[in-house]
Design a protein around this motif. Sequence first.
Motif, mmCIF file in Angstrom:
data_model
loop_
_atom_site.group_PDB
_atom_site.id
_atom_site.type_symbol
_atom_site.label_atom_id
_atom_site.label_comp_id
_atom_site.label_asym_id
_atom_site.label_seq_id
_atom_site.Cartn_x
_atom_site.Cartn_y
_atom_site.Cartn_z
ATOM 1 N N THR A 1 -0.047 -8.440 0.842
ATOM 2 C CA THR A 1 0.320 -9.863 0.705
ATOM 3 C C THR A 1 1.450 -10.030 -0.289
ATOM 4 O OG1 THR A 1 -1.959 -10.531 1.223
ATOM 5 C CG2 THR A 1 -0.540 -12.161 0.150
ATOM 6 N N LEU A 2 1.364 -9.344 -1.406
ATOM 7 C CA LEU A 2 2.415 -9.432 -2.420
ATOM 8 C C LEU A 2 3.737 -8.902 -1.867
ATOM 9 C CD1 LEU A 2 3.376 -9.951 -5.308
ATOM 10 C CD2 LEU A 2 2.531 -7.674 -5.932
ATOM 11 N N ARG A 3 3.683 -7.808 -1.126
ATOM 12 C CA ARG A 3 4.906 -7.240 -0.555
ATOM 13 C C ARG A 3 5.527 -8.195 0.464
ATOM 14 N NH1 ARG A 3 4.098 -3.118 2.520
ATOM 15 N NH2 ARG A 3 1.831 -2.897 2.428
ATOM 16 N N GLN A 4 4.681 -8.885 1.212
ATOM 17 C CA GLN A 4 5.197 -9.861 2.176
ATOM 18 C C GLN A 4 5.904 -11.013 1.454
ATOM 19 O OE1 GLN A 4 1.441 -10.548 4.216
ATOM 20 N NE2 GLN A 4 2.209 -9.543 6.070
ATOM 21 N N GLN A 5 5.355 -11.403 0.298
ATOM 22 C CA GLN A 5 5.965 -12.487 -0.476
ATOM 23 C C GLN A 5 7.294 -12.055 -1.078
ATOM 24 O OE1 GLN A 5 2.815 -13.256 -3.254
ATOM 25 N NE2 GLN A 5 1.771 -14.726 -1.925
ATOM 26 N N TYR B 1 0.731 6.704 -6.152
ATOM 27 C CA TYR B 1 1.275 5.360 -6.384
ATOM 28 C C TYR B 1 1.711 4.704 -5.076
ATOM 29 C CZ TYR B 1 1.449 6.110 -11.464
ATOM 30 O OH TYR B 1 1.128 6.330 -12.770
ATOM 31 N N ALA B 2 2.258 5.489 -4.170
ATOM 32 C CA ALA B 2 2.711 4.927 -2.891
ATOM 33 C C ALA B 2 1.541 4.311 -2.129
ATOM 34 C CB ALA B 2 3.382 6.011 -2.057
ATOM 35 N N ARG B 3 0.386 4.981 -2.176
ATOM 36 C CA ARG B 3 -0.795 4.405 -1.512
ATOM 37 C C ARG B 3 -1.228 3.136 -2.227
ATOM 38 N NH1 ARG B 3 -4.709 9.108 1.007
ATOM 39 N NH2 ARG B 3 -3.062 10.612 1.524
ATOM 40 N N SER B 4 -1.121 3.139 -3.552
ATOM 41 C CA SER B 4 -1.511 1.943 -4.316
ATOM 42 C C SER B 4 -0.596 0.773 -3.978
ATOM 43 C CB SER B 4 -1.450 2.247 -5.816
ATOM 44 O OG SER B 4 -2.350 3.278 -6.163
ATOM 45 N N ILE B 5 0.719 1.026 -3.915
ATOM 46 C CA ILE B 5 1.665 -0.036 -3.576
ATOM 47 C C ILE B 5 1.391 -0.586 -2.181
ATOM 48 C CG2 ILE B 5 4.102 -0.509 -3.058
ATOM 49 C CD1 ILE B 5 4.829 1.413 -5.326
ATOM 50 N N LEU C 1 -1.986 -1.339 10.496
ATOM 51 C CA LEU C 1 -1.639 -2.040 9.257
ATOM 52 C C LEU C 1 -1.188 -1.034 8.198
ATOM 53 C CD1 LEU C 1 -1.646 -4.803 7.753
ATOM 54 C CD2 LEU C 1 -3.958 -4.217 6.965
ATOM 55 N N ASP C 2 -0.093 -1.348 7.530
ATOM 56 C CA ASP C 2 0.497 -0.420 6.564
ATOM 57 C C ASP C 2 -0.176 -0.515 5.187
ATOM 58 O OD1 ASP C 2 1.656 -3.018 6.498
ATOM 59 O OD2 ASP C 2 3.277 -2.262 5.234
ATOM 60 N N GLN C 3 -1.469 -0.278 5.162
ATOM 61 C CA GLN C 3 -2.241 -0.200 3.933
ATOM 62 C C GLN C 3 -3.002 1.130 3.940
ATOM 63 O OE1 GLN C 3 -4.535 -3.924 4.126
ATOM 64 N NE2 GLN C 3 -3.435 -4.627 2.320
ATOM 65 N N ALA C 4 -2.635 2.035 3.055
ATOM 66 C CA ALA C 4 -3.228 3.369 3.053
ATOM 67 C C ALA C 4 -4.495 3.405 2.202
ATOM 68 C CB ALA C 4 -2.225 4.391 2.514
ATOM 69 N N GLY C 5 -5.496 4.094 2.712
ATOM 70 C CA GLY C 5 -6.725 4.287 1.953
ATOM 71 C C GLY C 5 -6.669 5.572 1.149
#
Length: 508
Positions: free
Chosen positions: A322-326, A313-317, A282-286
């Motif tokens: 869900t927002l990016r998918q929308q 900021y890139a990790r935060s984005i 999953l493309d969500q960075a910790g």
Amino acid sequence: MSNNTNKCDIGFVGLGVMGKNLVLNLADNGYKIAAFDLDSEKVEAAIEQDVLETNKQTPRVIGCSSYTELLSKLKTPHLIVLSVPAGEVVDQVCQNLIGAGIQPDDIVIDTGNSLWTDTVKRESNYQDNFIFFSSAVSGGEVGARFGPALMPSGSAYAWTRVKPIWSAIAAKVDSVTGKPIERTEPGQIVVDGEPCADYIGPAGSGHYVKMVHNGIEYADMQMICEAYHVLREGLQFSCDDIADIFSQWNEGVLDSYLMGISVEVLRHKDPETGSHLVDLILDQAGQKGTGLWTAVSSLEVGCPAPTISQAVYARSISAFKTLRQQTSKTLSAPHVESYSDTQKQELVSQLHDALYCAKICAYAQGFQLMKLASVEQNWQLNFASIAKIWRSGCIIRAAFLQSITDAFERDDKLENLLLDSFFSEQLSKYQQNWRYAVAKATMMGIPIGAISASLSYYDSMRSAVLPANLLQGQRDYFGAHTFKRVDKPATQKFHVQWTSPGRPIEQV
């Protein structure tokens, strides 16, 4: 004074992944360890692994069930290493050691990723109870086991006692070539070579240097990921294709630990599906905070570090999945022309140069930040020494760091790496490809925030004149914040009534 015969050399608190491996590393180098953890199973696991690796019935690691027992098993004066989570846990352990009878001449070493200001406070708070020392550790699990990079700071007296131990367990580099001397087997030790451990300075300085190390790490990782993104989504290369490209890059100026592990991650197959595992992650960075601390510190000190900040900021984005998918369904992408095989190879070459130039700028930002903090805190940091420490054992270890060492050895007062002749020549040589790579990725609609932030940093730093003149005019217009003039002494400030053309300018 207690009898030190047959007692342990070092006490160790915290046997998680890092702690256990540091204990085994210490044991390999001839030290007998008394170990304690609130989880007794972790203590037992460390002892079992020690026995398994050495095939000896007599363990080099002695388990303890309390802080009092821990102190009782140690030679005096006591030396105790902590490998516990940063924050309140460090203070809880310190209070427990005080309750167990620790003495003023005993040394407690915090090896966690503590916030540097907390370390400064702790040295002051505990000075009547024991000597609080710190030593940031980099290198992850493998580094801790076979040779980390160590950044110790605090009492100079404590360092005289700690130095032989840290020099023994640290990663080593060849004193002539500067290349790492690998240690990969339990029980193996490296006697020759320069240890990647050196005294950083007063309390807090070591943790500050480690914090900036991690900020650079954030930037380096993000820039590699951006290059991967262009190759994967923009040029439609397979994971194996990109691994081959990165492997080739890793044989030249981009040779680094992070590039090497990226190759392995890209090649790894999921045993369940047979697919490349990276495509299933999953493309969500910790993040644990050290990159954020670096970005915040850069703002507080007034040092530009846009590449590091953009990496945070890139990790935060990425967290807003869900927002990016929308928004991906509502925001349009640019029209992208197809690339021929020749054009693809051209962009691969341009990306290589872009990554190299952006990396130089990220390190320039990190070292300038440390320099400004050093002046502000009166630490007198040795930047050639810091670069040497980072050549092996740590996450950002790279052949590139020898060039940084050389730069600071040529000029120990170097204000910014961009002023060094070697790096300025490298940037001049490769900047055109850097610009092409950023432009092409932008036209593809692929975000490369960190690489492009480095380019903007480079262009800002090479500009003798920036548009801050208009900005100061704006500030004076709405807030009477005043401005200086290029044709007047720098000590003079001026203000004008902007709504009245021809109104005299007032000196304030």
